[in-house]
Scaffold this motif. Structure first.
Motif, mmCIF file in Angstrom:
data_model
loop_
_atom_site.group_PDB
_atom_site.id
_atom_site.type_symbol
_atom_site.label_atom_id
_atom_site.label_comp_id
_atom_site.label_asym_id
_atom_site.label_seq_id
_atom_site.Cartn_x
_atom_site.Cartn_y
_atom_site.Cartn_z
ATOM 1 N N SER A 166 0.835 -1.193 0.000
ATOM 2 C CA SER A 166 0.000 0.000 0.000
ATOM 3 C C SER A 166 0.874 1.250 0.000
ATOM 4 C CB SER A 166 -0.907 0.008 1.236
ATOM 5 O OG SER A 166 -1.599 1.235 1.341
ATOM 6 N N ASP A 167 0.402 2.300 -0.662
ATOM 7 C CA ASP A 167 1.206 3.521 -0.723
ATOM 8 C C ASP A 167 1.425 4.121 0.661
ATOM 9 O OD1 ASP A 167 -1.440 4.489 -0.368
ATOM 10 O OD2 ASP A 167 -0.899 6.387 -1.326
ATOM 11 N N ASN A 168 0.485 3.887 1.598
ATOM 12 C CA ASN A 168 0.641 4.429 2.954
ATOM 13 C C ASN A 168 1.867 3.860 3.662
ATOM 14 O OD1 ASN A 168 -1.688 5.931 2.650
ATOM 15 N ND2 ASN A 168 -3.012 4.372 3.575
ATOM 16 N N ALA A 169 2.267 2.659 3.259
ATOM 17 C CA ALA A 169 3.414 2.028 3.886
ATOM 18 C C ALA A 169 4.735 2.601 3.387
ATOM 19 C CB ALA A 169 3.385 0.526 3.635
ATOM 20 N N LEU A 170 4.676 3.358 2.301
ATOM 21 C CA LEU A 170 5.922 3.822 1.686
ATOM 22 C C LEU A 170 6.031 5.337 1.543
ATOM 23 C CD1 LEU A 170 6.179 1.234 -1.252
ATOM 24 C CD2 LEU A 170 7.354 1.147 0.951
ATOM 25 N N PHE A 171 4.925 6.005 1.213
ATOM 26 C CA PHE A 171 5.012 7.400 0.798
ATOM 27 C C PHE A 171 4.030 8.287 1.564
ATOM 28 C CE2 PHE A 171 5.509 4.584 -2.927
ATOM 29 C CZ PHE A 171 6.846 4.811 -3.231
ATOM 30 N N SER A 172 4.380 9.560 1.642
ATOM 31 C CA SER A 172 3.417 10.566 2.077
ATOM 32 C C SER A 172 2.513 10.880 0.895
ATOM 33 C CB SER A 172 4.150 11.822 2.541
ATOM 34 O OG SER A 172 4.999 11.545 3.636
ATOM 35 N N SER A 173 1.363 11.466 1.163
ATOM 36 C CA SER A 173 0.388 11.751 0.111
ATOM 37 C C SER A 173 0.991 12.640 -0.978
ATOM 38 C CB SER A 173 -0.844 12.447 0.719
ATOM 39 O OG SER A 173 -1.782 12.752 -0.301
ATOM 40 N N GLY A 174 0.847 12.197 -2.223
ATOM 41 C CA GLY A 174 1.313 12.989 -3.362
ATOM 42 C C GLY A 174 2.811 13.048 -3.517
ATOM 43 N N GLN A 175 3.548 12.201 -2.802
ATOM 44 C CA GLN A 175 5.012 12.226 -2.855
ATOM 45 C C GLN A 175 5.547 10.883 -3.340
ATOM 46 O OE1 GLN A 175 6.832 15.049 -2.273
ATOM 47 N NE2 GLN A 175 4.812 16.015 -2.112
ATOM 48 N N ALA A 176 6.811 10.906 -3.821
ATOM 49 C CA ALA A 176 7.449 9.684 -4.294
ATOM 50 C C ALA A 176 8.712 9.347 -3.504
ATOM 51 C CB ALA A 176 7.793 9.819 -5.776
ATOM 52 N N VAL A 177 8.998 10.120 -2.462
ATOM 53 C CA VAL A 177 10.160 9.843 -1.624
ATOM 54 C C VAL A 177 9.764 8.812 -0.571
ATOM 55 C CG1 VAL A 177 11.863 10.801 -0.031
ATOM 56 C CG2 VAL A 177 11.074 12.159 -2.003
ATOM 57 N N VAL A 178 10.491 7.696 -0.538
ATOM 58 C CA VAL A 178 10.184 6.639 0.416
ATOM 59 C C VAL A 178 10.476 7.134 1.838
ATOM 60 C CG1 VAL A 178 10.723 4.290 1.153
ATOM 61 C CG2 VAL A 178 10.702 4.866 -1.287
ATOM 62 N N LYS A 179 9.518 6.957 2.716
ATOM 63 C CA LYS A 179 9.675 7.414 4.096
ATOM 64 C C LYS A 179 10.816 6.673 4.780
ATOM 65 C CE LYS A 179 5.284 6.606 4.979
ATOM 66 N NZ LYS A 179 3.951 6.559 5.654
ATOM 67 N N ASP A 180 11.488 7.367 5.689
ATOM 68 C CA ASP A 180 12.645 6.775 6.369
ATOM 69 C C ASP A 180 12.290 5.473 7.067
ATOM 70 O OD1 ASP A 180 14.244 8.836 5.488
ATOM 71 O OD2 ASP A 180 14.019 10.029 7.325
ATOM 72 N N GLU A 181 11.139 5.453 7.728
ATOM 73 C CA GLU A 181 10.749 4.256 8.468
ATOM 74 C C GLU A 181 10.377 3.090 7.541
ATOM 75 O OE1 GLU A 181 7.151 7.119 8.485
ATOM 76 O OE2 GLU A 181 9.350 7.212 8.569
ATOM 77 N N LYS A 232 14.579 -2.934 2.346
ATOM 78 C CA LYS A 232 15.786 -3.717 2.595
ATOM 79 C C LYS A 232 15.443 -5.187 2.852
ATOM 80 C CE LYS A 232 19.877 -3.954 5.587
ATOM 81 N NZ LYS A 232 20.601 -3.345 6.733
ATOM 82 N N SER A 233 14.398 -5.434 3.622
ATOM 83 C CA SER A 233 13.996 -6.815 3.909
ATOM 84 C C SER A 233 13.552 -7.534 2.644
ATOM 85 C CB SER A 233 12.869 -6.820 4.952
ATOM 86 O OG SER A 233 13.304 -6.237 6.167
ATOM 87 N N ILE A 234 12.803 -6.828 1.784
ATOM 88 C CA ILE A 234 12.361 -7.429 0.521
ATOM 89 C C ILE A 234 13.563 -7.760 -0.356
ATOM 90 C CG2 ILE A 234 11.119 -6.979 -1.631
ATOM 91 C CD1 ILE A 234 9.078 -5.403 -0.010
ATOM 92 N N SER A 235 14.534 -6.847 -0.424
ATOM 93 C CA SER A 235 15.715 -7.087 -1.255
ATOM 94 C C SER A 235 16.525 -8.274 -0.746
ATOM 95 C CB SER A 235 16.588 -5.832 -1.314
ATOM 96 O OG SER A 235 17.229 -5.591 -0.069
ATOM 97 N N THR A 236 16.582 -8.439 0.570
ATOM 98 C CA THR A 236 17.318 -9.573 1.151
ATOM 99 C C THR A 236 16.675 -10.899 0.752
ATOM 100 O OG1 THR A 236 18.032 -8.224 3.020
ATOM 101 C CG2 THR A 236 18.142 -10.616 3.287
ATOM 102 N N MET A 237 15.355 -10.945 0.752
ATOM 103 C CA MET A 237 14.675 -12.168 0.344
ATOM 104 C C MET A 237 14.815 -12.416 -1.159
ATOM 105 S SD MET A 237 11.256 -12.279 2.771
ATOM 106 C CE MET A 237 10.986 -10.516 3.015
ATOM 107 N N LEU A 238 14.840 -11.352 -1.942
ATOM 108 C CA LEU A 238 14.967 -11.502 -3.390
ATOM 109 C C LEU A 238 16.347 -12.018 -3.788
ATOM 110 C CD1 LEU A 238 13.212 -8.270 -4.750
ATOM 111 C CD2 LEU A 238 12.356 -10.615 -4.856
ATOM 112 N N GLN A 239 17.369 -11.699 -2.997
ATOM 113 C CA GLN A 239 18.721 -12.083 -3.383
ATOM 114 C C GLN A 239 18.935 -13.599 -3.339
ATOM 115 O OE1 GLN A 239 20.932 -9.999 -0.239
ATOM 116 N NE2 GLN A 239 21.752 -11.958 0.470
#
Length: 270
Positions: free
Chosen positions: A143-158, A164-171
């Motif tokens: 969901s976009d709420n898990a990644l971005f503020s409204s109307g933004q494309a910068v991934v939130k720090d949290e 990172k966890s998704i990338s670790t599983m993909l590797q």
């Protein structure tokens, strides 16, 4: 006194009557070779047929006009395209080997799905993330709420830890092609940074993919970002709940051994 008749001396001239047929012959030869050149430039097969006909008619099939082109004819080119298509549709790999590869792939994707599902459960993200495995791919929907503020494309720090966890599983499975897709609802965006939902969806997909690729064990060649804007909804945009479902990022791990003739079991999402 008698007058002597004086005869004027006449210069002897060679007989030049042969020049006329000679010039006609040369003109015909020039025209012939021009025609042959033009035909060879457009259709090698037709030129070869004509050359053989001339050779047979003039000197029994031998001489300058006996010609065989090394360039492929139109028929040969068409046959080459057909062979190439057949090599893709029907590779040399036997059916038994393909079945084994398909089974191994199914097991790998099921294993990866279980890892994602366990991560979602352990971190209480069932309302924000889900997975789905079908005949073409394994998809992680965020969901976009898990990644971005409204109307933004910068991934939130949290949210960077999630990437990172998704990338670790993909590797663990580096040989799969991965699509990172951005989606929005149909409410027009109203800020100066993104003139349309399409621009926003592309930017979100790209930014999330960049964070995934901070993992040095992932190959950027395997990853592609794509933005669909509002044009691939999964719910009705008429309601707030439907629009929330449509605002999402999807990470799709694509199968390599799809079989449209068989029905692959679909694993339900969490």
């Amino acid at each position: 006194m008698s007058k002597k008749t004086r005869h004027e001396e006449h210069e002897e001239h060679a007989d030049e009557s042969w020049l006329l047929p000679y010039s006609d012959l040369m003109t015909l030869l020039v025209a012939l070779f021009l025609v042959m050149y033009a035909m060879s430039a457009t259709d090698a097969k037709k030129f070869e047929e004509m050359a053989q006909a001339f050779s047979s008619a003039l000197n029994g099939g031998s001489g300058v006009l006996e010609y065989r082109s090394d360039a492929p004819t139109n028929t040969q080119l068409d046959q080459g395209k057909e062979d190439k298509m057949n090599s893709v549709v029907a590779p040399n790999t036997g059916k038994a080997d393909i079945a084994k590869l398909r089974q191994k792939e199914q097991e790998e994707l099921e294993k990866l799905k279980k890892q994602f599902d366990q991560y979602i459960k352990n971190n209480g993200l069932t309302d924000l993330l889900s997975t789905k495995l079908n005949q073409s791919q394994l998809t992680i929907t965020i969901s976009d709420n898990a990644l971005f503020s409204s109307g933004q494309a910068v991934v939130k720090d949290e949210s960077r830890q999630l990437a990172k966890s998704i990338s670790t599983m993909l590797q663990q499975f580096p040989n799969y092609e991965v699509l990172v897709e951005g989606h929005t609802d149909n409410i027009p965006i109203s800020n100066s940074e993104y003139p349309s939902n399409w621009d926003l969806s592309v930017a979100r997909a790209l930014q999330f993919m960049k964070i995934l690729l901070l993992n040095p064990y992932l190959d950027p060649v395997k990853f592609s970002p794509i933005g669909y804007g509002e044009y691939h909804p999964v719910a009705d945009n008429a309601t707030a709940a439907g629009r929330a479902k449509n605002r999402r990022v999807e990470v799709s791990i694509l199968r390599k051994y799809q079989d449209v003739t068989e029905t692959t079991p679909v694993t339900p999402s969490n």
